[in-house]
Design a protein around this motif. Structure first.
Motif, PDB file in Angstrom:
ATOM      1  N   SER A  26       0.836  -1.199   0.000  1.00 53.37           N
ATOM      2  CA  SER A  26       0.000   0.000   0.000  1.00 53.37           C
ATOM      3  C   SER A  26       0.874   1.253   0.000  1.00 53.37           C
ATOM      4  CB  SER A  26      -0.921  -0.012   1.227  1.00 53.37           C
ATOM      5  OG  SER A  26      -0.149   0.036   2.422  1.00 53.37           O
ATOM      6  N   ARG A  27       0.244   2.408  -0.290  1.00 53.71           N
ATOM      7  CA  ARG A  27       0.992   3.653  -0.384  1.00 53.71           C
ATOM      8  C   ARG A  27       1.675   3.996   0.952  1.00 53.71           C
ATOM      9  NH1 ARG A  27       0.756   7.355  -4.222  1.00 53.71           N
ATOM     10  NH2 ARG A  27      -1.089   6.320  -5.095  1.00 53.71           N
ATOM     11  N   HIS A  28       0.969   3.769   2.037  1.00 51.50           N
ATOM     12  CA  HIS A  28       1.555   4.055   3.354  1.00 51.50           C
ATOM     13  C   HIS A  28       2.771   3.159   3.609  1.00 51.50           C
ATOM     14  CE1 HIS A  28       1.849   5.071   7.574  1.00 51.50           C
ATOM     15  NE2 HIS A  28       1.768   3.784   7.889  1.00 51.50           N
ATOM     16  N   VAL A  29       2.657   1.893   3.247  1.00 49.26           N
ATOM     17  CA  VAL A  29       3.780   0.966   3.445  1.00 49.26           C
ATOM     18  C   VAL A  29       4.966   1.373   2.568  1.00 49.26           C
ATOM     19  CG1 VAL A  29       4.536  -1.426   3.215  1.00 49.26           C
ATOM     20  CG2 VAL A  29       2.273  -0.919   4.132  1.00 49.26           C
ATOM     21  N   ILE A  30       4.677   1.791   1.324  1.00 50.34           N
ATOM     22  CA  ILE A  30       5.761   2.223   0.435  1.00 50.34           C
ATOM     23  C   ILE A  30       6.480   3.427   1.019  1.00 50.34           C
ATOM     24  CG2 ILE A  30       6.251   3.223  -1.822  1.00 50.34           C
ATOM     25  CD1 ILE A  30       4.018   1.505  -2.967  1.00 50.34           C
ATOM     26  N   HIS A  31       5.706   4.379   1.576  1.00 48.16           N
ATOM     27  CA  HIS A  31       6.320   5.562   2.199  1.00 48.16           C
ATOM     28  C   HIS A  31       7.195   5.158   3.388  1.00 48.16           C
ATOM     29  CE1 HIS A  31       6.787   9.759   3.196  1.00 48.16           C
ATOM     30  NE2 HIS A  31       6.296   9.557   4.412  1.00 48.16           N
ATOM     31  N   LYS A  85      11.349   5.550   3.804  1.00 44.65           N
ATOM     32  CA  LYS A  85      12.035   6.135   4.955  1.00 44.65           C
ATOM     33  C   LYS A  85      13.044   5.159   5.559  1.00 44.65           C
ATOM     34  CE  LYS A  85       8.586   9.470   6.544  1.00 44.65           C
ATOM     35  NZ  LYS A  85       7.718   9.889   7.686  1.00 44.65           N
ATOM     36  N   GLN A  86      12.639   3.895   5.635  1.00 50.34           N
ATOM     37  CA  GLN A  86      13.542   2.882   6.180  1.00 50.34           C
ATOM     38  C   GLN A  86      14.780   2.719   5.304  1.00 50.34           C
ATOM     39  OE1 GLN A  86      11.690  -0.921   6.689  1.00 50.34           O
ATOM     40  NE2 GLN A  86      13.514  -1.899   7.534  1.00 50.34           N
ATOM     41  N   MET A  87      14.584   2.698   3.990  1.00 50.73           N
ATOM     42  CA  MET A  87      15.724   2.572   3.082  1.00 50.73           C
ATOM     43  C   MET A  87      16.640   3.790   3.183  1.00 50.73           C
ATOM     44  SD  MET A  87      13.803   0.966  -0.257  1.00 50.73           S
ATOM     45  CE  MET A  87      15.270   1.100  -1.268  1.00 50.73           C
ATOM     46  N   GLU A  88      16.040   4.982   3.314  1.00 55.21           N
ATOM     47  CA  GLU A  88      16.850   6.187   3.466  1.00 55.21           C
ATOM     48  C   GLU A  88      17.661   6.141   4.751  1.00 55.21           C
ATOM     49  OE1 GLU A  88      16.265  11.068   3.527  1.00 55.21           O
ATOM     50  OE2 GLU A  88      14.543   9.723   3.267  1.00 55.21           O
ATOM     51  N   ALA A  89      17.017   5.669   5.840  1.00 53.96           N
ATOM     52  CA  ALA A  89      17.741   5.529   7.110  1.00 53.96           C
ATOM     53  C   ALA A  89      18.872   4.511   6.984  1.00 53.96           C
ATOM     54  CB  ALA A  89      16.772   5.120   8.211  1.00 53.96           C
ATOM     55  N   GLU A  90      18.604   3.409   6.283  1.00 53.38           N
ATOM     56  CA  GLU A  90      19.645   2.390   6.096  1.00 53.38           C
ATOM     57  C   GLU A  90      20.809   2.945   5.277  1.00 53.38           C
ATOM     58  OE1 GLU A  90      20.097  -0.620   7.220  1.00 53.38           O
ATOM     59  OE2 GLU A  90      18.294  -0.623   8.448  1.00 53.38           O
ATOM     60  N   ARG A  91      20.490   3.732   4.230  1.00 51.11           N
ATOM     61  CA  ARG A  91      21.562   4.331   3.424  1.00 51.11           C
ATOM     62  C   ARG A  91      22.387   5.309   4.251  1.00 51.11           C
ATOM     63  NH1 ARG A  91      17.596   4.213  -0.822  1.00 51.11           N
ATOM     64  NH2 ARG A  91      16.903   6.301  -0.232  1.00 51.11           N
ATOM     65  N   SER A  92      21.699   6.128   5.081  1.00 49.34           N
ATOM     66  CA  SER A  92      22.428   7.058   5.943  1.00 49.34           C
ATOM     67  C   SER A  92      23.305   6.302   6.932  1.00 49.34           C
ATOM     68  CB  SER A  92      21.437   7.955   6.691  1.00 49.34           C
ATOM     69  OG  SER A  92      20.653   8.721   5.791  1.00 49.34           O
ATOM     70  N   LYS A  93      22.763   5.223   7.468  1.00 48.26           N
ATOM     71  CA  LYS A  93      23.537   4.418   8.419  1.00 48.26           C
ATOM     72  C   LYS A  93      24.771   3.827   7.743  1.00 48.26           C
ATOM     73  CE  LYS A  93      23.125   0.234  11.259  1.00 48.26           C
ATOM     74  NZ  LYS A  93      22.211  -0.861  11.669  1.00 48.26           N
TER      75      LYS A  93
END
Length: 309
Positions: free
Chosen positions: A164-169, A173-181
């Motif tokens: 769903s759209r909420h899950v994709i959002h 965010k999780q992928m962005e956090a993982e990339r930052s980490k």
């Protein structure tokens, strides 16, 4: 003439009903008076006109059926929309005709229900990473249920898994956090490696400097030792030559003459360069004598001078 034409057309119709050609890719199910008689394989066959008829025709090639998108709930309560493709083949024409009303629609519906059940056993991440095992599980379950229908389910492939759209959002965010980490970890590792390399370089530099100083001191010590050895050998050779010269007749006189000449030369040099008066010992005694006499004379002359006043 008209009767002959009708008779001829009737004979042709009888022959058409009498003969049957089954194409290579099909099987035909024959019924006699509404009851199943046989399944005809590809080739030329004879039928009893008005008694036998072709009730069903089945394509024996592999068929691809599109499974429409449907909503599924994963094990971690994530809503997903999943669609796929099911590959099947008719293995038994009789069962495919009489075992179920429409095996294609039944296979699609069974694939949907089985897919919902299997996805409910997996988490969201597992649905993406374990597609092969998910496809195998769906094929195994569908094939087991569809065996009485005379069909064989060969493969099942999931086309799209759309959260769903909420899950994709949330996933973004999780992928962005993982990339930052990962970026921070990479920078930290780079800084750590740089500090280690710098410390190792400084350590190696200090070692090299100490090794260089050590080698310099060793070389200086070796040079000083060689210098002392050479000077000592030269002095020893000189003393040996002097001893040999003194052993010769007149050697002592020559030595005394040489020492006197050196003494006179050194005294002259001192008298020329010294800031104070320097005289030989004998001359110093004479100088002291005359200074004493001068003081005595001055002392004697001083009272007489006072009396005369």
């Amino acid at each position: 003439m008209f009767v002959l034409t009708i008779a001829f057309l009737f004979i042709l119709f009888i022959l058409y009903k009498l003969m049957l050609i089954v194409p290579m890719r099909e099987v035909h199910v024959i019924e006699r008076l509404g009851k199943f008689r046989t399944v005809l394989e590809p080739g030329f066959h004879f039928l009893v006109p008005f008694v036998d008829r072709v009730a069903y025709r089945h394509d024996t090639r592999e068929e691809v059926l599109d499974v429409p998108p449907q909503s599924c709930i994963s094990k971690d309560n994530t809503q997903l929309e999943v669609d796929g493709l099911v590959y099947l083949k008719v293995m038994d024409g009789k069962l495919a005709s009489y075992g179920i009303e429409n095996y294609r629609r039944a296979a699609v519906n069974l694939a949907q229900t089985t897919m919902r059940s299997e996805i409910g056993k997996l988490t969201l991440s597992q649905t993406f990473s374990e597609r092969d095992s998910l496809n195998e599980s769906i094929v195994r379950e569908i094939d087991k249920a569809s065996d009485p229908w005379g069909i064989k389910v060969l493969r099942y492939e999931i086309k799209n898994i759309t959260p769903s759209r909420h899950v994709i959002h949330t996933l973004e965010k999780q992928m962005e956090a993982e990339r930052s980490k990962r970026a921070e970890i990479t920078l930290a590792n780079a800084e750590k490696a740089a500090m280690i390399n710098m410390s190792q370089g400084e350590r190696q530099e200090a070692i090299n400097l100490s090794e260089g100083q050590k080698q310099r001191r060793i070389n200086e010590a070796l040079g000083t030792g060689q210098e002392i050895s050479i000077v000592a050998n030269a002095k020893a050779e000189g003393m040996e030559m002097i001893c040999k010269a003194l052993a010769i007749n007149g050697g002592n006189d020559a030595m005394n003459m040489l020492l006197k000449e050196q003494f006179i030369g050194q005294v002259g040099k001192i008298l020329t360069e010294a800031q104070v008066s320097v005289v030989p010992a004998e001359m110093a005694k004479l100088e002291g004598f005359f200074e004493g006499m001068e003081q005595v004379t001055h002392a004697v002359s001083s009272p007489s001078a006072k009396g005369a006043r």
